[in-house]
Design a protein around this motif. Structure first.
Motif, PDB file in Angstrom:
ATOM      1  N   TRP A   3      17.398  92.451  73.611  1.00  0.00           N
ATOM      2  CA  TRP A   3      18.087  91.904  74.703  1.00  0.00           C
ATOM      3  C   TRP A   3      18.459  92.884  75.638  1.00  0.00           C
ATOM      4  CZ3 TRP A   3      17.299  86.750  74.802  1.00  0.00           C
ATOM      5  CH2 TRP A   3      16.983  86.009  73.544  1.00  0.00           C
ATOM      6  N   ARG A 135      20.997  75.081  72.336  1.00  0.00           N
ATOM      7  CA  ARG A 135      20.198  76.104  71.588  1.00  0.00           C
ATOM      8  C   ARG A 135      19.038  75.338  71.127  1.00  0.00           C
ATOM      9  NH1 ARG A 135      25.226  78.931  68.147  1.00  0.00           N
ATOM     10  NH2 ARG A 135      25.483  80.776  69.397  1.00  0.00           N
ATOM     11  N   SER A 164      21.209  80.674  62.385  1.00  0.00           N
ATOM     12  CA  SER A 164      22.496  81.387  62.646  1.00  0.00           C
ATOM     13  C   SER A 164      22.585  81.286  64.024  1.00  0.00           C
ATOM     14  CB  SER A 164      22.273  82.766  61.935  1.00  0.00           C
ATOM     15  OG  SER A 164      21.438  83.618  62.849  1.00  0.00           O
ATOM     16  N   GLU A 165      23.659  82.059  64.490  1.00  0.00           N
ATOM     17  CA  GLU A 165      23.932  82.102  65.912  1.00  0.00           C
ATOM     18  C   GLU A 165      22.845  83.003  66.662  1.00  0.00           C
ATOM     19  OE1 GLU A 165      27.965  83.735  66.550  1.00  0.00           O
ATOM     20  OE2 GLU A 165      28.749  82.001  65.779  1.00  0.00           O
ATOM     21  N   SER A 166      22.183  83.943  65.887  1.00  0.00           N
ATOM     22  CA  SER A 166      21.034  84.692  66.378  1.00  0.00           C
ATOM     23  C   SER A 166      19.832  84.457  66.314  1.00  0.00           C
ATOM     24  CB  SER A 166      21.437  85.961  66.433  1.00  0.00           C
ATOM     25  OG  SER A 166      21.638  86.113  64.954  1.00  0.00           O
ATOM     26  N   HIS A 182      14.606  83.931  68.457  1.00  0.00           N
ATOM     27  CA  HIS A 182      15.880  84.596  68.592  1.00  0.00           C
ATOM     28  C   HIS A 182      16.832  83.981  69.566  1.00  0.00           C
ATOM     29  CE1 HIS A 182      14.001  88.194  66.625  1.00  0.00           C
ATOM     30  NE2 HIS A 182      13.000  87.716  67.066  1.00  0.00           N
ATOM     31  N   ARG A 184      20.699  83.691  71.770  1.00  0.00           N
ATOM     32  CA  ARG A 184      21.721  84.660  72.299  1.00  0.00           C
ATOM     33  C   ARG A 184      22.652  83.383  73.408  1.00  0.00           C
ATOM     34  NH1 ARG A 184      21.627  89.836  76.092  1.00  0.00           N
ATOM     35  NH2 ARG A 184      23.913  89.980  76.448  1.00  0.00           N
TER      36      ARG A 184
END
Length: 204
Positions: A3, A135, A164-166, A182, A184
């Protein structure tokens, strides 16, 4: 996935996604499209080591962005714009990127989600649901962009799981396949928080 946040940064390797705060407020689809293309041309020129005016872009019949010049065999692109953020993804395989605003007002269109996604949101704390929905939706948009079909593919026909968060996973019964992507979270320079997602088909 790498990123990057600066339009002056070249990626040392692909796949990579640039999330560029522009400060712009495009008023319609034409202005959003021009903003995406302008930022993408700048990033492609930096990445490929050429002048910005030498970068020529087009779209395939399904609307996927293509690099016409300079030649860069195998380079795949994906673009997105939301709330002044431009996302540009580059990879050697089909890639999809998306950015979604986290909406705390109004009602999310839950009927467009897969039953597994609706069930997941039902069990989440109410304060987290706007973030989780953003998300999931960003992941769904990124996936159909990578497929090259957009939402001609019904969004409820495949399921996104937030790992997960990522990271997320897509389970697609029609293709009998799973794919990983992925995630973010970022800010646009103002008060808005946005959820970004990227996926490369066949990665790993």
């Amino acid at each position: 996935m790498l990123w990057l946040d600066s339009a002056d940064s070249a990626a040392p390797a692909l796949p990579a996604v640039w999330l560029i705060p522009t400060g712009a407020s495009p008023r319609n689809l034409a202005e959003r499209s021009e903003l995406r293309r302008s930022v993408a041309r700048r990033l492609l020129a930096r990445q490929l080591g050429c002048a910005r005016e030498d970068v020529v872009m087009a779209h395939d019949p399904a609307g996927r962005p293509l690099l016409v010049r300079p030649e860069a065999p195998g380079l795949q692109l994906s673009l997105a714009t939301r709330a002044g953020i431009v996302a540009v993804g580059m990879a050697a395989r089909p890639i999809g990127v998306d950015v979604e605003r986290i909406e705390t007002e109004g009602t999310a269109p839950l009927d467009l989600l897969h039953p597994d996604e609706r069930g997941f949101l039902d069990t989440a704390a109410s304060a987290l649901r706007p973030l989780l929905f953003a998300r999931i939706w960003a992941a769904k948009e990124a996936y159909v962009k990578a497929l090259g079909v957009g939402f001609r593919r019904a969004p409820e026909s495949f399921a996104v799981s937030l790992l997960s968060e990522s990271a997320f996973r897509v389970t697609d019964p029609s293709l009998r396949a799973e794919a990983g992507g992925h995630l973010r979270i970022m800010k646009n320079g103002g008060q808005e928080i946005l959820a970004a997602a990227a996926i490369v088909l066949g990665e790993g």
